[in-house]
Scaffold this motif. Structure first.
Motif, short mmCIF file in Angstrom:
data_model
loop_
_atom_site.label_atom_id
_atom_site.label_comp_id
_atom_site.label_asym_id
_atom_site.label_seq_id
_atom_site.Cartn_x
_atom_site.Cartn_y
_atom_site.Cartn_z
N HIS A 85 1.42 -8.43 3.73
CA HIS A 85 1.29 -7.05 3.28
C HIS A 85 -0.13 -6.70 2.88
O HIS A 85 -0.52 -5.54 2.95
CB HIS A 85 2.22 -6.79 2.10
CG HIS A 85 3.66 -6.80 2.46
ND1 HIS A 85 4.36 -7.96 2.67
CD2 HIS A 85 4.54 -5.79 2.68
CE1 HIS A 85 5.61 -7.67 2.98
NE2 HIS A 85 5.75 -6.37 3.00
N GLU A 88 -2.87 -5.27 6.09
CA GLU A 88 -2.69 -3.86 6.44
C GLU A 88 -3.88 -3.35 7.27
O GLU A 88 -4.66 -2.51 6.84
CB GLU A 88 -2.55 -2.99 5.19
CG GLU A 88 -1.31 -3.29 4.40
CD GLU A 88 -1.18 -2.41 3.18
OE1 GLU A 88 -2.14 -1.69 2.87
OE2 GLU A 88 -0.13 -2.43 2.55
N LEU A 112 9.77 5.68 1.69
CA LEU A 112 9.06 4.40 1.78
C LEU A 112 7.61 4.61 2.18
O LEU A 112 6.71 3.94 1.65
CB LEU A 112 9.78 3.49 2.76
CG LEU A 112 11.22 3.10 2.40
CD1 LEU A 112 11.84 2.27 3.50
CD2 LEU A 112 11.26 2.33 1.08
N GLN A 113 7.37 5.53 3.14
CA GLN A 113 5.99 5.79 3.55
C GLN A 113 5.20 6.43 2.42
O GLN A 113 4.00 6.15 2.24
CB GLN A 113 5.97 6.71 4.78
CG GLN A 113 4.58 6.96 5.34
CD GLN A 113 3.87 5.67 5.74
OE1 GLN A 113 4.46 4.80 6.39
NE2 GLN A 113 2.62 5.51 5.34
N LEU A 115 5.58 5.81 -0.73
CA LEU A 115 5.22 4.72 -1.64
C LEU A 115 4.01 3.96 -1.12
O LEU A 115 3.12 3.58 -1.89
CB LEU A 115 6.41 3.78 -1.82
CG LEU A 115 7.55 4.28 -2.70
CD1 LEU A 115 8.73 3.30 -2.64
CD2 LEU A 115 7.11 4.45 -4.15
N ARG A 116 3.96 3.73 0.20
CA ARG A 116 2.80 3.05 0.78
C ARG A 116 1.54 3.89 0.58
O ARG A 116 0.47 3.36 0.24
CB ARG A 116 3.05 2.77 2.26
CG ARG A 116 4.25 1.87 2.54
CD ARG A 116 4.35 1.53 4.01
NE ARG A 116 5.58 0.78 4.30
CZ ARG A 116 6.67 1.29 4.82
NH1 ARG A 116 6.69 2.58 5.16
NH2 ARG A 116 7.74 0.55 5.04
N ARG A 119 0.20 3.67 -2.98
CA ARG A 119 -0.58 2.46 -3.26
C ARG A 119 -1.98 2.58 -2.65
O ARG A 119 -2.97 2.13 -3.25
CB ARG A 119 0.14 1.24 -2.68
CG ARG A 119 -0.64 -0.06 -2.83
CD ARG A 119 0.18 -1.26 -2.45
NE ARG A 119 -0.63 -2.46 -2.42
CZ ARG A 119 -0.99 -3.10 -1.31
NH1 ARG A 119 -0.60 -2.64 -0.12
NH2 ARG A 119 -1.74 -4.17 -1.37
N THR A 145 7.57 -2.12 -0.05
CA THR A 145 6.92 -1.48 1.10
C THR A 145 6.91 -2.37 2.33
O THR A 145 6.04 -2.24 3.19
CB THR A 145 5.49 -1.08 0.73
OG1 THR A 145 4.77 -2.27 0.29
CG2 THR A 145 5.47 -0.05 -0.39
#
Length: 348
Positions: A85, A88, A112-113, A115-116, A119, A145
């Motif tokens: 992870h 990336e 979910l996207q 949340l990515r 970050r 993620t």
């Protein structure tokens, strides 16, 4: 004597992970790749590529290499997930000027996207750094993620992930509450789309027939709130905490599933708390106390839980800094509970 390894390129996407594998090999006595290959079941070429840093080896190759060098299976599985992870490649140089919010999200993939992206807005901190800020396992944050994830993570994981990305991680901040509200709405949508269970064939076949009533001491499928067998052999401090938690829940009419839903944890996790298999984190304990307080649990029992939780942790913790941190957080939790109960005490 093994031949010298080629240096890892500076711009290799998995340089850190490759260095960790090479360090493990050196600590094991620097065996040759052929010796490792005989134990791992993979060829020397495959093992050499695993430590090149250019590509992430498969999980099977990583575990075989690590175990052959005396590494721990679970530890290196977690390290592999973190490396997977952290690289990336598509997002490494991506910058978000504004924080991504959960407003308007209607699907799980979009959540979910988001949340990515949240970050990335935080500067793409490592999962180890995020985990230290909120005191959870790095693998818990990695799983939120994960590219393979297609379902909602738990509310506890979402709250920890969002709080770890904030400048001041606080579980009750406005941002965390907004993400949890969206999570709860998406969870309700998933529950509404699930097909209803067919009626039990053991029920009455004719109208007006008597419905069998279970015995009073029989546990219900929603979680009997009056009986939980405590795990044997646990320390006395943990047993005192578990017993007080059970007594506080027995003061309410909540089932185990109802309390789990109101305290942002799964029924299985709550069952482990109630039987002593696990201790809740201070964040989990705060949610449990809030839910029990709303359900009318004995306030005196709720006041004892933070101290008993810290004593139970001190009975097993060896790190003095961890104990001091737990005591400090316990003091903050007690102050918040006192403020929450202040109007109740002063009211006539």
């Amino acid at each position: 004597m093994p031949r010298p390894e080629n240096p890892i390129p500076v711009d290799a996407p998995y340089r850190v992970f490759a260095e960790q594998l090479r360090t493990l090999r050196r600590n094991a006595g620097n065996p040759t790749l052929r010796a490792i290959a005989r134990q791992a079941g993979y060829g020397p070429t495959v093992l050499s590529q695993a430590t090149s840093g250019r590509r992430l080896p498969t999980l099977d190759v990583t575990l075989a290499y690590a175990v052959a060098c005396g590494g721990d299976h679970d530890h290196w599985r977690e390290q592999w997930l973190i490396a997977r992870h952290q690289a990336e490649p598509a997002n490494r140089y991506r910058v978000l000027n504004q924080p991504r919010t959960s407003h308007g999200i209607r699907t799980v993939p979009a959540f979910l996207q988001a949340l990515r992206d949240f970050r990335i807005w935080a500067g793409s901190p490592s999962f180890h750094a995020m985990a230290r800020r909120v005191h959870v396992a790095p693998s818990t944050l990695c799983d939120v993620t994960s590219p393979d994830r297609t379902v909602l993570p738990t509310a506890y994981a979402v709250r920890s992930f969002v709080a770890a990305c904030l400048p001041n991680p606080a579980p009750d901040s406005t941002e965390v509450k907004a993400w949890l509200a969206t999570h709860q709405r998406l969870r309700a949508q998933e529950e509404a789309r699930r097909p209803h269970r067919p009626q039990d064939d053991r029920g009455p076949s004719t109208p007006g027939a008597a419905v069998p009533v279970p015995a009073a001491d029989a546990p219900s499928d929603t979680g009997d709130t009056r009986s939980w067998p405590m795990m044997e052999g646990i320390p006395a401090e943990r047993a005192a905490f578990v017993k007080t938690l059970q007594q506080a829940m027995a003061c309410t009419e909540l089932s185990q599933r109802q309390l789990a839903s109101q305290s942002n944890c799964s029924p299985g996790t709550l069952s482990r708390y109630l039987r002593g298999f696990r201790l809740p984190t201070l964040w989990n304990l705060e949610d449990l106390i809030d839910a029990l307080q709303r359900a009318g649990a004995d306030p005196d029992l709720l006041e004892q839980l933070p101290d008993l939780r810290v004593n139970a942790e001190k009975s097993t913790a060896r790190d003095k800094r961890l104990i001091a941190d737990l005591i400090r957080k316990n003091r903050v939790l007690r102050e918040e509970l006192a403020r929450a109960r202040a109007p109740r005490r002063t009211s006539p």
